[in-house]
Scaffold this motif. Structure first.
Motif, PDB file in Angstrom:
ATOM      1  N   LYS A 198       0.834  -1.209   0.000  1.00  0.00           N
ATOM      2  CA  LYS A 198       0.000   0.000   0.000  1.00  0.00           C
ATOM      3  C   LYS A 198       0.869   1.259   0.000  1.00  0.00           C
ATOM      4  O   LYS A 198       0.614   2.206  -0.766  1.00  0.00           O
ATOM      5  CB  LYS A 198      -0.918  -0.023   1.219  1.00  0.00           C
ATOM      6  CG  LYS A 198      -1.874   1.161   1.341  1.00  0.00           C
ATOM      7  CD  LYS A 198      -2.843   0.932   2.493  1.00  0.00           C
ATOM      8  CE  LYS A 198      -3.828   2.075   2.642  1.00  0.00           C
ATOM      9  NZ  LYS A 198      -3.202   3.282   3.220  1.00  0.00           N
ATOM     10  N   ARG A 199       1.897   1.262   0.837  1.00  0.00           N
ATOM     11  CA  ARG A 199       2.761   2.435   0.929  1.00  0.00           C
ATOM     12  C   ARG A 199       3.548   2.662  -0.359  1.00  0.00           C
ATOM     13  O   ARG A 199       3.768   3.797  -0.778  1.00  0.00           O
ATOM     14  CB  ARG A 199       3.717   2.292   2.117  1.00  0.00           C
ATOM     15  CG  ARG A 199       3.018   2.357   3.475  1.00  0.00           C
ATOM     16  CD  ARG A 199       4.023   2.229   4.620  1.00  0.00           C
ATOM     17  NE  ARG A 199       4.935   3.360   4.629  1.00  0.00           N
ATOM     18  CZ  ARG A 199       4.671   4.533   5.186  1.00  0.00           C
ATOM     19  NH1 ARG A 199       3.508   4.724   5.784  1.00  0.00           N
ATOM     20  NH2 ARG A 199       5.556   5.500   5.162  1.00  0.00           N
ATOM     21  N   ILE A 200       3.962   1.574  -1.016  1.00  0.00           N
ATOM     22  CA  ILE A 200       4.677   1.712  -2.280  1.00  0.00           C
ATOM     23  C   ILE A 200       3.741   2.260  -3.353  1.00  0.00           C
ATOM     24  O   ILE A 200       4.110   3.172  -4.111  1.00  0.00           O
ATOM     25  CB  ILE A 200       5.276   0.353  -2.710  1.00  0.00           C
ATOM     26  CG1 ILE A 200       6.428  -0.041  -1.782  1.00  0.00           C
ATOM     27  CG2 ILE A 200       5.772   0.405  -4.155  1.00  0.00           C
ATOM     28  CD1 ILE A 200       6.953  -1.433  -2.003  1.00  0.00           C
ATOM     29  N   LYS A 201       2.524   1.731  -3.426  1.00  0.00           N
ATOM     30  CA  LYS A 201       1.551   2.197  -4.423  1.00  0.00           C
ATOM     31  C   LYS A 201       1.219   3.675  -4.228  1.00  0.00           C
ATOM     32  O   LYS A 201       1.026   4.409  -5.196  1.00  0.00           O
ATOM     33  CB  LYS A 201       0.273   1.364  -4.336  1.00  0.00           C
ATOM     34  CG  LYS A 201       0.394  -0.031  -4.909  1.00  0.00           C
ATOM     35  CD  LYS A 201      -0.878  -0.826  -4.697  1.00  0.00           C
ATOM     36  CE  LYS A 201      -2.062  -0.211  -5.406  1.00  0.00           C
ATOM     37  NZ  LYS A 201      -3.290  -1.019  -5.215  1.00  0.00           N
ATOM     38  N   GLU A 202       1.148   4.097  -2.974  1.00  0.00           N
ATOM     39  CA  GLU A 202       0.794   5.482  -2.669  1.00  0.00           C
ATOM     40  C   GLU A 202       1.992   6.424  -2.745  1.00  0.00           C
ATOM     41  O   GLU A 202       1.841   7.631  -2.566  1.00  0.00           O
ATOM     42  CB  GLU A 202       0.164   5.564  -1.280  1.00  0.00           C
ATOM     43  CG  GLU A 202      -1.193   4.855  -1.185  1.00  0.00           C
ATOM     44  CD  GLU A 202      -1.746   4.845   0.231  1.00  0.00           C
ATOM     45  OE1 GLU A 202      -0.982   5.180   1.169  1.00  0.00           O
ATOM     46  OE2 GLU A 202      -2.927   4.499   0.390  1.00  0.00           O
ATOM     47  N   GLY A 203       3.177   5.860  -2.991  1.00  0.00           N
ATOM     48  CA  GLY A 203       4.378   6.683  -3.097  1.00  0.00           C
ATOM     49  C   GLY A 203       4.939   7.139  -1.770  1.00  0.00           C
ATOM     50  O   GLY A 203       5.799   8.023  -1.727  1.00  0.00           O
ATOM     51  N   LYS A 204       4.486   6.527  -0.667  1.00  0.00           N
ATOM     52  CA  LYS A 204       4.975   6.910   0.656  1.00  0.00           C
ATOM     53  C   LYS A 204       6.321   6.276   0.967  1.00  0.00           C
ATOM     54  O   LYS A 204       7.089   6.805   1.769  1.00  0.00           O
ATOM     55  CB  LYS A 204       3.951   6.525   1.720  1.00  0.00           C
ATOM     56  CG  LYS A 204       2.638   7.303   1.615  1.00  0.00           C
ATOM     57  CD  LYS A 204       1.651   6.855   2.686  1.00  0.00           C
ATOM     58  CE  LYS A 204       0.348   7.633   2.562  1.00  0.00           C
ATOM     59  NZ  LYS A 204      -0.654   7.180   3.572  1.00  0.00           N
ATOM     60  N   ASP A 205       6.592   5.112   0.393  1.00  0.00           N
ATOM     61  CA  ASP A 205       7.882   4.452   0.557  1.00  0.00           C
ATOM     62  C   ASP A 205       8.645   4.534  -0.757  1.00  0.00           C
ATOM     63  O   ASP A 205       8.317   3.828  -1.713  1.00  0.00           O
ATOM     64  CB  ASP A 205       7.708   2.982   0.961  1.00  0.00           C
ATOM     65  CG  ASP A 205       7.416   2.823   2.431  1.00  0.00           C
ATOM     66  OD1 ASP A 205       7.443   3.838   3.153  1.00  0.00           O
ATOM     67  OD2 ASP A 205       7.153   1.687   2.864  1.00  0.00           O
ATOM     68  N   LYS A 206       9.628   5.415  -0.815  1.00  0.00           N
ATOM     69  CA  LYS A 206      10.420   5.571  -2.034  1.00  0.00           C
ATOM     70  C   LYS A 206      11.518   4.531  -2.061  1.00  0.00           C
ATOM     71  O   LYS A 206      12.278   4.388  -1.106  1.00  0.00           O
ATOM     72  CB  LYS A 206      11.022   6.974  -2.109  1.00  0.00           C
ATOM     73  CG  LYS A 206      11.889   7.189  -3.348  1.00  0.00           C
ATOM     74  CD  LYS A 206      12.319   8.615  -3.475  1.00  0.00           C
ATOM     75  CE  LYS A 206      13.329   8.808  -4.597  1.00  0.00           C
ATOM     76  NZ  LYS A 206      12.871   8.276  -5.883  1.00  0.00           N
ATOM     77  N   LEU A 207      11.585   3.786  -3.154  1.00  0.00           N
ATOM     78  CA  LEU A 207      12.624   2.769  -3.314  1.00  0.00           C
ATOM     79  C   LEU A 207      13.744   3.324  -4.182  1.00  0.00           C
ATOM     80  O   LEU A 207      13.540   3.598  -5.367  1.00  0.00           O
ATOM     81  CB  LEU A 207      12.029   1.508  -3.958  1.00  0.00           C
ATOM     82  CG  LEU A 207      10.889   0.838  -3.181  1.00  0.00           C
ATOM     83  CD1 LEU A 207      10.327  -0.338  -3.973  1.00  0.00           C
ATOM     84  CD2 LEU A 207      11.356   0.388  -1.808  1.00  0.00           C
ATOM     85  N   ASN A 208      14.913   3.518  -3.585  1.00  0.00           N
ATOM     86  CA  ASN A 208      16.073   4.018  -4.315  1.00  0.00           C
ATOM     87  C   ASN A 208      16.799   2.845  -4.967  1.00  0.00           C
ATOM     88  O   ASN A 208      17.535   2.113  -4.304  1.00  0.00           O
ATOM     89  CB  ASN A 208      17.025   4.758  -3.379  1.00  0.00           C
ATOM     90  CG  ASN A 208      16.637   6.207  -3.194  1.00  0.00           C
ATOM     91  OD1 ASN A 208      15.476   6.565  -3.354  1.00  0.00           O
ATOM     92  ND2 ASN A 208      17.592   7.039  -2.840  1.00  0.00           N
TER      93      ASN A 208
END
Length: 240
Positions: A79-89
């Motif tokens: 959910k956080r990845i889809k919402e852009g809350k967890d940025k994956l570098n």
């Protein structure tokens, strides 16, 4: 019309409960697979990767905070990845031909990083220098071919491991693969090298219940420009 008895209804209830349990256990695997797709290096350039490397210090690197991911935590991560809350570098990609494992290398040890690819232990670690340790969660209980799961009990000395930052490709030969106690933190020391003093990569994932760590270590044997790597290796990275 034949009348249904209590045991007929009990059978239906058990079937529904069984299906619900299958779906509950299968869904985290789907979410991790989607995370891996979202974290693919496809479309990235070496310049973007270099920029992500410079920004890696803002990620989570607390090794003691790493814990087994529950289905609820997998769902929250997705959910956080889809919402852009967890940025994956994204820092590059890893490919293990014999294990058919291909994942993106992601800065940090956050739950989202470990549920999307192979996370780095230190902000200053560099491919091709010293020890380059990476970790991901074991997802074998929810589905095959996820993250680094396929390397568990399926890796032997001599197996190839490839790393890339889309500028260079680093080729490694495996010399160690075994289960160890969680206390073996010495194996992810950034200054560790192979017995013959070569730069290494260290891959870590847990066993199915999290009580042990499966470690794979390989030494650097060759470095080449990305553009000169074999088509098979490039294709392997593109699966990440």
């Amino acid at each position: 019309m034949k009348k249904w008895r209590w045991y007929n209804w009990l059978g239906v209830i058990m079937l529904v409960v069984g299906l619900a349990m299958v779906i509950y256990n299968f869904t985290p695997g789907v979410r991790v697979w989607l995370n891996q797709r979202d974290a693919s290096i496809d479309g990235y350039t070496s310049e973007q990767i270099a920029s992500n490397t410079e920004a890696a210090t803002g990620q989570t690197f607390a090794q003691n905070d790493v814990k087994t991911a529950t289905p609820e935590e997998v769902a929250e991560s997705r959910k956080r990845i889809k919402e852009g809350k967890d940025k994956l570098n994204l820092l590059g990609a890893l490919y293990m031909p014999e294990q058919r494992a291909s994942v993106s290398v992601i800065a940090g040890l956050s739950q989202s990083a470990l549920l999307s690819g192979a996370g780095t232990f230190y902000p200053e670690q560099q491919m091709g220098k010293g020890n380059y340790p990476l970790a991901s969660h074991n997802m074998s209980i929810v589905g095959p071919h996820l993250l680094l799961t396929d390397m568990i009990n399926n890796t032997k000395p001599g197996d190839k491991i490839y790393l890339t930052d889309l500028d260079q490709v680093y080729e490694y030969d495996t010399y160690f693969a075994d289960m160890v106690e969680p206390t073996r933190v010495d194996l992810v020391d950034m200054n560790l090298t192979s017995p013959d003093d070569k730069a290494i990569v260290t891959l870590m994932t847990c066993n199915w219940d999290g009580s042990l760590r499966y470690i794979v270590q390989a030494k650097l044997v060759k470095t080449m420009p990305y553009a000169k790597a074999s088509p098979d290796v490039i294709k392997g990275f593109e699966g990440a």
